[in-house]
Write an enzyme that holds these catalytic residues in place. Structure first.
Site, PDB file in Angstrom:
ATOM      1  N   GLU A   1      -4.801 -31.703 -28.622  1.00 47.43           N
ATOM      2  CA  GLU A   1      -4.583 -30.672 -29.648  1.00 47.43           C
ATOM      3  C   GLU A   1      -5.216 -31.012 -30.975  1.00 47.43           C
ATOM      4  O   GLU A   1      -4.678 -30.649 -32.024  1.00 47.43           O
ATOM      5  CB  GLU A   1      -3.080 -30.507 -29.898  1.00 47.43           C
ATOM      6  CG  GLU A   1      -2.312 -29.923 -28.761  1.00 47.43           C
ATOM      7  CD  GLU A   1      -0.915 -29.525 -29.212  1.00 47.43           C
ATOM      8  OE1 GLU A   1      -0.255 -30.331 -29.868  1.00 47.43           O
ATOM      9  OE2 GLU A   1      -0.513 -28.406 -28.896  1.00 47.43           O
TER      10      GLU A   1
ATOM     11  N   GLU B   1      -0.745 -26.883 -20.500  1.00 54.30           N
ATOM     12  CA  GLU B   1       0.687 -26.980 -20.843  1.00 54.30           C
ATOM     13  C   GLU B   1       1.286 -25.587 -20.862  1.00 54.30           C
ATOM     14  O   GLU B   1       1.117 -24.854 -21.832  1.00 54.30           O
ATOM     15  CB  GLU B   1       0.892 -27.596 -22.231  1.00 54.30           C
ATOM     16  CG  GLU B   1       0.627 -29.060 -22.312  1.00 54.30           C
ATOM     17  CD  GLU B   1       0.906 -29.612 -23.712  1.00 54.30           C
ATOM     18  OE1 GLU B   1       1.746 -29.054 -24.443  1.00 54.30           O
ATOM     19  OE2 GLU B   1       0.247 -30.592 -24.069  1.00 54.30           O
TER      20      GLU B   1
HETATM   21  C1  GAL Z   1       2.307 -29.534 -27.393  1.00 57.95           C
HETATM   22  C2  GAL Z   1       1.934 -30.994 -27.193  1.00 57.95           C
HETATM   23  C3  GAL Z   1       2.876 -31.643 -26.200  1.00 57.95           C
HETATM   24  C4  GAL Z   1       4.303 -31.343 -26.580  1.00 57.95           C
HETATM   25  C5  GAL Z   1       4.486 -29.841 -26.689  1.00 57.95           C
HETATM   26  C6  GAL Z   1       5.873 -29.421 -27.111  1.00 57.95           C
HETATM   27  O1  GAL Z   1       1.704 -28.974 -28.469  1.00 57.95           O
HETATM   28  O2  GAL Z   1       0.630 -31.114 -26.722  1.00 57.95           O
HETATM   29  O3  GAL Z   1       2.645 -33.003 -26.163  1.00 57.95           O
HETATM   30  O4  GAL Z   1       4.558 -31.943 -27.797  1.00 57.95           O
HETATM   31  O5  GAL Z   1       3.649 -29.339 -27.661  1.00 57.95           O
HETATM   32  O6  GAL Z   1       6.798 -29.882 -26.217  1.00 57.95           O
END
Ligand code: GAL
Length: 691
Positions: A181, A250
């Protein structure tokens, strides 16, 4: 303390065997191509240190039975290199064993080396010794940082290569990730940020792993890195380079939790909707973050204020149980998506607007068509005629018709089993219902009464710099000499302490005067103020600062303060309403890291001590150690220790730290407790629970 035992169903699987030949992993704009086979990949994140090695086979089997092709994990740098050049890959940190467990269950793996993770993990995965290296600047063009990052990244790559786990070596790792990110936070780093991300790409590429590298949230990632998306929905996402497949690394299955906030809930219907919509709109790889969230053992939770549980409302709950109907509803979706994999990766695509809210997407190969019918309206159900057949498409739902005729799945029609977990006291070992406890006080006298520290400096020092993350606890101690005629002796004096938002306990002349912490998940700096009584001569002010996880996200998060901040003042309002302030910030401050009981391992069962007292176990007493013993419940399933009723502290079982507990700090409101959550509409609009 009550101990509960959970029972699970058992699954039996056949495994894919990974052959020793090198596997060729490439991509086109629609698929990940493994040995010439065009694949869509369904994956789920499981972070190995958030469970125990004994749990891994069961978790991974359940991921496979749930219809996943791959398991993805972060590698947490601060867990593996707690002291510079001293590495730990033992027990629950055995990365290679975890990866091999994934392989042995017949799944692919995706390795997020980072080494910046975020992940609500302490300090985003960075070791504190790195912060304390002279001349370092994190995540930017800085030689000290880049050398250390390269050292750790190469170490992990070499370790994995030695075991021949990359697909290019015959193994099962099909993708690896560098950074995370950075695109979201890059701007404030200016030109150096751009150089840094280009360097990350070159450095990763030079490690020659033979499978593609990805960068999450890095629009237009430097070649040959492939950019990916994250969020609750990624259907609208388009990689900048049209040759990059659309990958969603994600998909947040719920959310994390911070102390004082409600349990996050994301419905199975909405999660399934987001996945179906992603594949309707040309998705290639989708990874659940988290598939199993697990537990932030020890001091690994980030923050500040992230809880010990990292359940995440994921398809597998914190203890590895199926979270139904989410797990089952997704499994059905995965099976349907896999059944149309060839059409999705090879077919021509056409969309047809059926009515105001329903759209059909038709994937067509020479062999057969497959269709998605989506209703994106958040309130209105629809019945539509498509190809001469009527379909009922509830609001905010998608139907999948593998042959464009028969509906095999609709995201809002849940047929998966729903179950409730029932807690039962453990009867098997004939334990008494009340355990027998012993207690002893934490020795705080040397700090609070004598002000004895290990180091002295004439300023207030940030807790990260002073304690080097060796403990949550740091004593800040100073003294103030008052002559008999000092005005501070006649009037109300207030001790005023600026704090970065963690927990503060204050003592004056050995007497506890009060505590403060940031409220309800909104972690913000505060000022502690308390009236105190000063004496002629030497007065000792002792402040015990307790951090609750270090920050893990945002541009330059590594520099955000922790512990006590300046100023620390004595404020006197005298009769004439004149205010006199003594600023103690540049006094001589003595510092002491840790608590006596932690340094002397009161929690270590091999250390017997006569100082534990068994009678009159006190309640509502600060700075107290309690201990008990219990028989392990029968079976080999995870055992849960329920600490409801306690205040705030840390718990150990057999010398292993379970983590922080703080059950006295509960949420004002719980979500969807009185009636079922409405699955319709974008997740964020309905739940204002983001920490
Ligand atoms: C994303 C990040 C993850 C985790 C998630 C929230 O932005 O890449 O590592 O922090 O947010 O759970």
């Amino acid at each position: 303390m009550k101990i509960f035992n959970f029972l699970f169903s058992v699954f039996i699987f056949s495994s894919v065997i990974f052959h020793a030949n090198a596997h060729n992993v490439t991509h086109d704009s629609r698929s990940i191509i493994i040995d010439g086979n065009h694949r869509i990949i369904l994956s789920g994140s499981i972070h190995y240190p958030r469970s125990t090695a004994q749990m891994w086979p069961d978790l991974i089997r359940k991921a496979k039975e749930g219809g996943l092709d791959a398991v993805k994990t972060y590698v947490f740098w601060n867990a593996h290199e707690p002291v510079r050049r001293q590495y730990d890959f033992s027990g629950n940190l055995d990365l290679v064993r975890f990866l091999k467990t994934i392989r042995d269950e017949g799944l692919y793996a995706i390795l997020r080396i980072g080494p910046y993770a975020c992940a609500e993990w302490n300090y985003g995965g960075f070791p504190m010794w790195l912060h304390n290296m002279p001349g370092v600047s994190f995540r930017t063009k800085n030689d000290v940082f880049m050398n250390e990052m390269k050292n750790f990244t190469s170490l992990i790559v070499d370790m994995v290569k030695r075991e021949r786990l990359f697909a290019s070596q015959g193994g099962h790792i099909i993708l690896a990730q560098i950074e995370n990110e950075y695109g979201n936070v890059m701007k404030p780093y200016g030109e150096d940020g751009k150089s840094y991300i280009n360097w990350c790409a070159q450095m990763a590429d030079s490690l020659d792993i033979g499978v593609p590298w990805i960068m999450c949230q890095q629009a237009g990632a430097p070649k040959p890195m492939l950019e990916t998306c994250n969020g609750w929905y990624c259907d609208q996402y388009k990689p900048k380079d049209p040759n990059t497949p659309k990958m969603w690394t994600e998909n947040w299955t719920g959310w994390f939790k911070s102390w004082g906030s409600a349990d996050p809930l994301r419905t199975a219907e909405d999660l399934a909707y987001s996945v179906a919509r992603f594949f309707q709109k040309g998705g290639t790889l989708q990874n659940y973050y988290m598939y199993h969230g697990g537990t932030n053992f020890g001091r690994t939770s980030g923050g500040p204020y992230m809880t010990t549980t990292y359940d995440y409302n994921a398809p597998l709950d914190e203890y590895g149980n199926l979270n139904q109907p989410k797990w089952g509803h997704l499994k059905q979706l995965h099976d349907v998506l896999h059944s149309i994999e060839y059409t999705l990766t090879h077919g021509d695509v056409e969309t047809q607007k059926i009515d105001n809210s329903v759209t059909a997407t038709i994937y067509q190969t020479n062999d057969k068509p497959s269709c998605f019918l989506s209703n994106t309206n958040t309130t209105t159900d629809a019945t539509v005629n498509f190809g001469g057949i009527n379909y009922f498409i509830p609001a905010w739902s998608i139907s999948i018709l593998p042959d464009c005729r028969e509906e095999a799945y609709n995201t809002a029609k849940v047929y998966a089993q729903t179950w409730m977990m029932v807690k039962k006291s453990n009867k098997a070992e004939d334990e008494p219902s009340c355990l027998k406890w012993a207690w002893r006080p934490e020795l705080i006298e040397s700090a609070s009464v004598q002000g004895k520290g290990d180091v002295s400096v004439n300023k207030i020092v940030d807790q990260k710099d002073m304690a080097n993350d060796a403990s949550d606890y740091l004593w800040y101690m100073t003294s103030v000499e008052l002559t008999k005629d000092d005005l501070m002796l006649n009037g109300t004096v207030t001790l005023r302490v600026a704090d970065t938002g963690h927990v503060l306990h204050a003592f004056v002349n050995g007497k506890y005067i009060g505590s403060q912490w940031a409220k309800y998940g909104n972690h913000v700096a505060y000022v502690f103020e308390k009236s105190i009584k000063l004496l002629p001569g030497k007065n000792l002010i002792s402040l015990l600062s307790v951090t609750v996880g270090f920050k893990n996200y945002e541009a330059m998060f590594d520099l955000v303060g922790a512990g006590i901040a300046s100023p620390v003042e004595l404020v006197l309002k005298n009769a004439g309403n004149e205010t006199i302030v003594k600023d103690l910030s540049s006094n001589k401050w003595a510092y002491k890291t840790g608590l006596d009981g932690i340094s002397n391992k009161y929690f270590d069962p091999s250390k017997s001590s006569p100082k534990w007292v068994s009678d009159q176990v006190p309640i509502n007493r600060n700075f107290t150690w309690y201990k008990t013993t219990f028989k392990a419940p029968l079976g080999n399933k995870p055992v849960v220790v329920d600490l409801l009723g306690l205040g705030k502290g840390m718990a150990w079982v057999n010398g292993h730290s379970l983590g922080r507990y703080w059950p006295s700090y509960i949420a004002d409101k719980q979500l969807c407790k009185t009636k079922a959550c409405d699955y319709r509409g974008r997740y964020m609009l309905r739940n204002t629970i983001v920490g």
